[in-house]
Design a protein around this motif. Structure first.
Motif, PDB file in Angstrom:
ATOM      1  N   LYS A  77      36.478  52.669 -15.589  1.00 16.42           N
ATOM      2  CA  LYS A  77      36.138  51.412 -16.256  1.00 16.42           C
ATOM      3  C   LYS A  77      35.035  51.632 -17.290  1.00 16.42           C
ATOM      4  CE  LYS A  77      35.371  47.865 -13.560  1.00 16.42           C
ATOM      5  NZ  LYS A  77      36.031  46.723 -14.276  1.00 16.42           N
ATOM      6  N   ASP A 112      33.637  35.968 -17.562  1.00 16.74           N
ATOM      7  CA  ASP A 112      33.009  36.994 -16.736  1.00 16.74           C
ATOM      8  C   ASP A 112      31.691  36.481 -16.159  1.00 16.74           C
ATOM      9  OD1 ASP A 112      31.260  37.021 -18.913  1.00 16.74           O
ATOM     10  OD2 ASP A 112      32.139  38.840 -19.770  1.00 16.74           O
ATOM     11  N   ALA A 167      38.868  41.046 -16.765  1.00 21.42           N
ATOM     12  CA  ALA A 167      39.252  42.447 -16.924  1.00 21.42           C
ATOM     13  C   ALA A 167      39.599  43.122 -15.602  1.00 21.42           C
ATOM     14  CB  ALA A 167      38.176  43.246 -17.662  1.00 21.42           C
ATOM     15  N   LYS A 227      42.985  45.513 -19.825  1.00 21.10           N
ATOM     16  CA  LYS A 227      42.148  46.238 -18.869  1.00 21.10           C
ATOM     17  C   LYS A 227      42.412  45.779 -17.438  1.00 21.10           C
ATOM     18  CE  LYS A 227      38.370  47.241 -22.106  1.00 21.10           C
ATOM     19  NZ  LYS A 227      36.993  46.895 -22.519  1.00 21.10           N
ATOM     20  N   ARG A 276      36.476  47.451 -26.932  1.00 17.99           N
ATOM     21  CA  ARG A 276      35.837  46.147 -26.753  1.00 17.99           C
ATOM     22  C   ARG A 276      36.865  45.125 -26.258  1.00 17.99           C
ATOM     23  NH1 ARG A 276      30.896  48.107 -26.612  1.00 17.99           N
ATOM     24  NH2 ARG A 276      30.318  49.199 -28.533  1.00 17.99           N
ATOM     25  N   ASN A 300      35.363  50.816 -21.250  1.00 17.80           N
ATOM     26  CA  ASN A 300      34.474  49.840 -21.892  1.00 17.80           C
ATOM     27  C   ASN A 300      33.599  50.463 -22.973  1.00 17.80           C
ATOM     28  OD1 ASN A 300      35.444  47.721 -20.337  1.00 17.80           O
ATOM     29  ND2 ASN A 300      33.934  48.049 -18.719  1.00 17.80           N
ATOM     30  N   HIS A 341      40.598  42.062 -22.319  1.00 17.25           N
ATOM     31  CA  HIS A 341      40.440  41.917 -20.877  1.00 17.25           C
ATOM     32  C   HIS A 341      41.769  41.937 -20.131  1.00 17.25           C
ATOM     33  CE1 HIS A 341      36.323  39.787 -21.631  1.00 17.25           C
ATOM     34  NE2 HIS A 341      36.244  41.097 -21.720  1.00 17.25           N
TER      35      HIS A 341
END
Length: 372
Positions: free
Chosen positions: A90, A253, A277, A104, A98, A94, A101
């Motif tokens: 992760k 988030d 994400a 990811k 950028r 990251n 989400h």
């Protein structure tokens, strides 16, 4: 010796819905999923899913862009890397990519599934252990037709499949929507919980009018009445009415969760692995909410079974989901691409306990529905 990531495939899958699904920004007749398959150097496979609502009408990632991002950017960073340290992977993603989400989230879910199979543990065990083996699930009434929605809800109650309902509103004048919702509430009675989702369609002036009328009609809560980053209006509305507000699109988030709580918001947050994400990020947001006295809700991006079960594993580790879950995505689709679909019964759904996510791809169905 640790295995490495041998291959990553992202596949577009199109499955028709059982009926048109009307939201404030679009009407869906087909759901497109991005199915991710990650294989390690021993041949074990992990499954993930990224799904959004109505292409780009809902957010900045479309199914096509998710597949392109995985194929062109995420996969090259992961291939030949050790497969068993998700946190390291992760950080690697990251540091180089950028946002993105949803893409990811699909990768993280597939890695969790793979790690679970490698260790003989379910994803909920990898996330700390399931507190619940069965979670409640509401149903969304989104035909836009009052009589049809009442009939649909009554059939769900009779079958013991759902007894809590959410209505998608916001595409019509506010008082037309209120009339529609109030008629359904009156027909179903006080024993049935009715909620509404505005999907950001109102400004604060309209929301004030609408929420006052919905509160009088006995509606239990209002989801995301105003635009995504208009935190100030959500705070003011949450303090003005006793009808609670569920923040959804505003909260991606843990950082968003902290900022809205610090501004004085009182209500609940919709947890979605896609917005955060992945399951790990969604649980970090849950921790911020719990510390701030904010309620929790298990949300969906209308994922199929793979994305839904990944979310369920995460939600099962939370002691309390104050306003339940809406993990009905697979039930909205006419077919499934897994061998054994989830068990929906007794107004909720069972959490699989076998290693990984607990689901297996039906190769024939995948071949039939994958985009050619």
């Amino acid at each position: 010796m640790s295995t490495t990531i041998h291959s990553i495939d992202a596949i577009l899958v199109d499955i028709p819905t059982i009926r048109p699904h009307k939201l404030s920004m679009t009407t869906m007749g087909v759901q497109t999923m991005v199915i991710v398959r990650i294989k390690d150097s021993n041949g074990l496979e992990g499954l993930g899913e990224a799904t959004t609502i109505g292409g780009l009408s809902y957010g900045p990632e479309s199914p096509e862009s998710i597949k392109l991002t995985i194929d062109s950017y995420l996969a090259p960073l992961l291939l030949n890397q050790p497969s068993n340290n998700i946190n390291t992977l992760k950080v690697r993603l990251n540091a180089n990519i950028r946002a993105n989400h949803l893409a990811k989230s699909a990768i993280e879910t597939a890695l969790l599934d793979l790690n679970g199979k490698q260790q003989g543990l379910s994803v909920s065990q990898l996330l700390g252990g399931a507190i619940h083996q069965h979670l409640p699930v509401l149903w969304v009434l989104a035909s836009g037709d009052t009589a049809k929605d009442i009939d649909e809800a009554q059939s769900m109650i009779a079958a013991k499949r759902h007894c809590v309902f959410k209505l998608k509103i916001g595409s019509r004048p506010v008082m037309e929507d209120v009339k529609h919702v109030a008629a359904i509430k009156a027909a179903l009675g006080d024993s049935v919980s009715i909620r509404v989702d505005v999907n950001q369609a109102w400004d604060e002036f309209t929301a004030t009018k609408g929420m006052q009328a919905l509160q009088s009609a006995g509606i239990d809560w209002v989801e995301q009445p105003t635009p995504t980053k208009d935190f100030a209006s959500l705070v003011r509305l949450s303090q003005k009415f006793t009808i609670p507000i569920l923040a959804d699109e505003s909260i991606n988030d843990a950082t968003d969760g902290f900022q809205l709580a610090a501004a004085g918001f009182s209500g609940s947050y919709a947890l979605k692995i896609a917005k955060s994400a992945g399951p790990i990020g969604a649980l970090k947001l849950a921790s911020v909410a719990q510390a701030s006295g904010i309620g929790l809700y298990g949300g969906t991006m209308l994922e199929g079974t793979i994305g839904t079960v990944a979310s369920l594993h995460a939600w099962s580790t939370l002691e309390k989901l104050h306003v339940g879950t809406e993990m009905f995505g697979p039930l909205l689709m006419k077919d499934d691409i897994v061998v054994n679909p989830l068990n929906y019964s007794n107004f909720g759904v069972e959490i699989p306990t076998t290693p990984g996510l607990g689901v297996e791809i039906d190769e024939d169905k995948l071949a039939f529905y994958r985009r050619k």
